[in-house]
Scaffold this motif. Structure first.
Motif, PDB file in Angstrom:
ATOM      1  N   ASN A 158      37.180  44.335  49.355  1.00 47.36           N
ATOM      2  CA  ASN A 158      36.427  43.245  49.961  1.00 47.36           C
ATOM      3  C   ASN A 158      37.234  41.963  49.943  1.00 47.36           C
ATOM      4  N   VAL A 159      37.073  41.152  50.973  1.00 44.86           N
ATOM      5  CA  VAL A 159      37.640  39.808  51.028  1.00 44.86           C
ATOM      6  C   VAL A 159      36.474  38.834  50.973  1.00 44.86           C
ATOM      7  N   ASP A 160      36.577  37.823  50.124  1.00 40.19           N
ATOM      8  CA  ASP A 160      35.479  36.875  49.995  1.00 40.19           C
ATOM      9  C   ASP A 160      36.013  35.486  49.661  1.00 40.19           C
ATOM     10  N   GLU A 161      35.138  34.505  49.810  1.00 38.59           N
ATOM     11  CA  GLU A 161      35.451  33.104  49.494  1.00 38.59           C
ATOM     12  C   GLU A 161      34.367  32.554  48.583  1.00 38.59           C
ATOM     13  N   LYS A 162      34.785  31.889  47.510  1.00 38.37           N
ATOM     14  CA  LYS A 162      33.850  31.226  46.609  1.00 38.37           C
ATOM     15  C   LYS A 162      34.435  29.879  46.205  1.00 38.37           C
ATOM     16  N   ASN A 163      33.684  28.830  46.489  1.00 39.99           N
ATOM     17  CA  ASN A 163      34.121  27.472  46.144  1.00 39.99           C
ATOM     18  C   ASN A 163      35.519  27.157  46.666  1.00 39.99           C
ATOM     19  N   GLY A 164      35.796  27.623  47.890  1.00 37.72           N
ATOM     20  CA  GLY A 164      37.074  27.324  48.521  1.00 37.72           C
ATOM     21  C   GLY A 164      38.240  28.151  48.024  1.00 37.72           C
ATOM     22  N   LYS A 165      37.965  29.184  47.243  1.00 31.82           N
ATOM     23  CA  LYS A 165      39.024  30.047  46.730  1.00 31.82           C
ATOM     24  C   LYS A 165      38.905  31.438  47.329  1.00 31.82           C
ATOM     25  N   LEU A 166      40.056  32.097  47.487  1.00 31.78           N
ATOM     26  CA  LEU A 166      40.130  33.419  48.099  1.00 31.78           C
ATOM     27  C   LEU A 166      40.066  34.492  47.024  1.00 31.78           C
ATOM     28  N   TYR A 167      39.177  35.461  47.233  1.00 30.68           N
ATOM     29  CA  TYR A 167      39.029  36.577  46.299  1.00 30.68           C
ATOM     30  C   TYR A 167      39.182  37.903  47.036  1.00 30.68           C
ATOM     31  N   ILE A 168      39.817  38.865  46.372  1.00 23.31           N
ATOM     32  CA  ILE A 168      39.865  40.245  46.830  1.00 23.31           C
ATOM     33  C   ILE A 168      39.339  41.110  45.693  1.00 23.31           C
ATOM     34  N   TRP A 169      38.387  41.994  46.027  1.00 18.99           N
ATOM     35  CA  TRP A 169      37.738  42.741  44.943  1.00 18.99           C
ATOM     36  C   TRP A 169      37.173  44.066  45.454  1.00 18.99           C
ATOM     37  N   ASN A 170      36.915  44.952  44.502  1.00 18.27           N
ATOM     38  CA  ASN A 170      36.097  46.136  44.735  1.00 18.27           C
ATOM     39  C   ASN A 170      35.375  46.446  43.428  1.00 18.27           C
ATOM     40  N   LYS A 171      34.822  47.626  43.305  1.00 15.22           N
ATOM     41  CA  LYS A 171      34.011  47.932  42.123  1.00 15.22           C
ATOM     42  C   LYS A 171      34.839  47.974  40.847  1.00 15.22           C
ATOM     43  N   ALA A 172      36.126  48.246  40.982  1.00 16.27           N
ATOM     44  CA  ALA A 172      36.981  48.400  39.799  1.00 16.27           C
ATOM     45  C   ALA A 172      37.833  47.180  39.495  1.00 16.27           C
ATOM     46  N   HIS A 173      38.159  46.382  40.520  1.00 16.85           N
ATOM     47  CA  HIS A 173      39.124  45.296  40.354  1.00 16.85           C
ATOM     48  C   HIS A 173      38.620  44.012  41.012  1.00 16.85           C
ATOM     49  N   HIS A 174      39.140  42.897  40.527  1.00 15.93           N
ATOM     50  CA  HIS A 174      38.734  41.592  41.035  1.00 15.93           C
ATOM     51  C   HIS A 174      39.882  40.611  40.811  1.00 15.93           C
ATOM     52  N   VAL A 175      40.294  39.886  41.862  1.00 13.72           N
ATOM     53  CA  VAL A 175      41.389  38.941  41.686  1.00 13.72           C
ATOM     54  C   VAL A 175      41.104  37.646  42.438  1.00 13.72           C
ATOM     55  N   ASN A 176      41.393  36.543  41.787  1.00 19.39           N
ATOM     56  CA  ASN A 176      41.355  35.225  42.401  1.00 19.39           C
ATOM     57  C   ASN A 176      42.745  34.981  42.990  1.00 19.39           C
ATOM     58  N   VAL A 177      42.886  35.206  44.295  1.00 22.57           N
ATOM     59  CA  VAL A 177      44.188  35.118  44.949  1.00 22.57           C
ATOM     60  C   VAL A 177      44.721  33.688  44.926  1.00 22.57           C
ATOM     61  N   THR A 178      43.842  32.724  45.063  1.00 20.04           N
ATOM     62  CA  THR A 178      44.256  31.315  45.061  1.00 20.04           C
ATOM     63  C   THR A 178      44.969  30.972  43.762  1.00 20.04           C
ATOM     64  N   GLU A 179      44.395  31.385  42.642  1.00 19.12           N
ATOM     65  CA  GLU A 179      45.017  31.102  41.349  1.00 19.12           C
ATOM     66  C   GLU A 179      46.289  31.919  41.140  1.00 19.12           C
ATOM     67  N   LEU A 180      46.270  33.170  41.571  1.00 21.15           N
ATOM     68  CA  LEU A 180      47.439  34.032  41.392  1.00 21.15           C
ATOM     69  C   LEU A 180      48.670  33.460  42.086  1.00 21.15           C
ATOM     70  N   LEU A 181      48.473  32.877  43.277  1.00 18.38           N
ATOM     71  CA  LEU A 181      49.594  32.391  44.085  1.00 18.38           C
ATOM     72  C   LEU A 181      49.947  30.933  43.823  1.00 18.38           C
ATOM     73  N   ASP A 182      49.246  30.292  42.924  1.00 19.19           N
ATOM     74  CA  ASP A 182      49.308  28.836  42.772  1.00 19.19           C
ATOM     75  C   ASP A 182      50.723  28.264  42.700  1.00 19.19           C
ATOM     76  N   SER A 183      51.616  28.924  41.977  1.00 15.85           N
ATOM     77  CA  SER A 183      52.975  28.376  41.803  1.00 15.85           C
ATOM     78  C   SER A 183      53.918  28.733  42.946  1.00 15.85           C
ATOM     79  N   PHE A 184      53.465  29.599  43.870  1.00 14.97           N
ATOM     80  CA  PHE A 184      54.348  30.072  44.929  1.00 14.97           C
ATOM     81  C   PHE A 184      53.877  29.689  46.328  1.00 14.97           C
ATOM     82  N   ALA A 185      52.562  29.524  46.492  1.00 15.70           N
ATOM     83  CA  ALA A 185      52.027  29.222  47.821  1.00 15.70           C
ATOM     84  C   ALA A 185      50.716  28.459  47.685  1.00 15.70           C
TER      85      ALA A 185
END
Length: 308
Positions: A187-214
């Motif tokens: 799933n692709v989702d947005e919460k409070n202006g941040k990008l998230y990718i998730w499913n039943k097993a995993h969840h990642v805040n893409v905005t925070e993950l990429l912070d130092s690179f993009a």
């Protein structure tokens, strides 16, 4: 919980979804009214246009911009011209999809005069854009169909030139709506202006993950679409350590060898071959009748289903 960077890239569920995808496009191109409906919606032959982002204005910053439409299917959606000084100029645009061999066969069979689809996978995109000279990479309603969407984002960023942008446009939480069938595993989702990718097993805040690179600008449009404009930071030349684990060439080679030999093993089984053939014929028959319906009617039904 974050998405495990060591996840298997090419999963069995993803491979099982190929038959449905081929059957869908085979029948979109089979029926003239469905093909016209799709091309009437697409921007092929026109100025490049992207929802929530002025792609034309951005590309004017580059002398010879290169655009890659990754996971494009057969929609030719984004436009293949750039407007400069009131004139439309052809763009150097590449349509990229892992099912390119199938799609090009459909193009040939349907005798449609459209550009060939280039083979490539978002999960290994830097191997297909070897000069890392992409000005703009677009992924629309495709990242959540991939087997490793976070890896696909990072591979896209590696493939961009200095100041390049990765543009994402997706329906929210498609895997949830599709009950995790076929290609719909994330799933692709947005919460409070941040990008998230998730499913039943995993969840990642893409905005925070990429912070130092993009930098990641994420917004939810009035129609619900999740738009992310990810700009590679020009001062960053190397991947941070937390991102390097997603781009592991040694692991990729091992996995691809395993997938190749597993595929060969499966196809020595008569039962497996028959099952795959029957699966495709079922999907193809369903799509044969589904695509007979008027394009406008199907779009209304799809809209109602998404609102339900």
């Amino acid at each position: 919980m974050e998405i495990n960077s060591n996840q298997t890239v090419i999963s069995g569920k993803w491979l099982d979804g190929i038959s449905y995808e081929i059957a869908f496009w085979n029948n979109v191109y089979r029926w003239s009214h469905t093909f016209r409906g799709m091309m009437g919606w697409a921007n092929y032959g026109s100025k490049i246009e992207l929802e929530g982002f002025d792609a034309n204005d951005f590309l004017l910053n580059f002398e010879q911009p290169k655009v890659y439409d990754v996971g494009c299917g057969m929609s030719y959606a984004i436009g293949d011209k750039i407007e400069k000084n009131g004139q439309l100029i052809p763009l150097d645009i590449h349509y990229v999809d892992p099912l390119a061999f199938h799609f090009n066969h459909i193009l040939k069979k349907s005798k449609r005069q459209l550009p060939q689809i280039e083979f490539g996978m978002s999960e290994y995109l830097s191997a297909f854009i070897q000069n890392h000279d992409a000005s703009l990479i677009t992924i629309q309603n495709a990242l959540d169909h991939s087997s490793a969407p976070v890896k696909g984002i990072i591979e896209s960023l590696i493939s961009l030139r200095e100041g390049g942008i990765l543009y994402l446009n997706h329906h929210p939480n498609e895997a949830e709506m599709e009950k995790y069938k076929g290609f719909h595993q994330y799933n692709v989702d947005e919460k409070n202006g941040k990008l998230y990718i998730w499913n039943k097993a995993h969840h990642v805040n893409v905005t925070e993950l990429l912070d130092s690179f993009a930098s990641v600008e994420t917004k939810r449009m009035d129609n619900g679409h999740i738009i992310a404009i990810i700009r590679k930071k020009t001062e960053q030349n190397e991947l941070p350590i937390q991102l390097q684990t997603y781009v592991d060439d040694r692991k990729d080679k091992g996995e691809l060898c395993q997938v190749l030999l597993q595929f060969q093993y499966n196809n020595t089984s008569l039962l497996k071959s028959i099952r795959n053939s029957i699966s495709f014929r079922i999907f193809d028959t369903i799509q044969f009748f589904a695509q007979m319906l008027p394009w406008s009617f199907k779009m209304k039904v799809k809209h109602l289903l998404k609102q339900a």
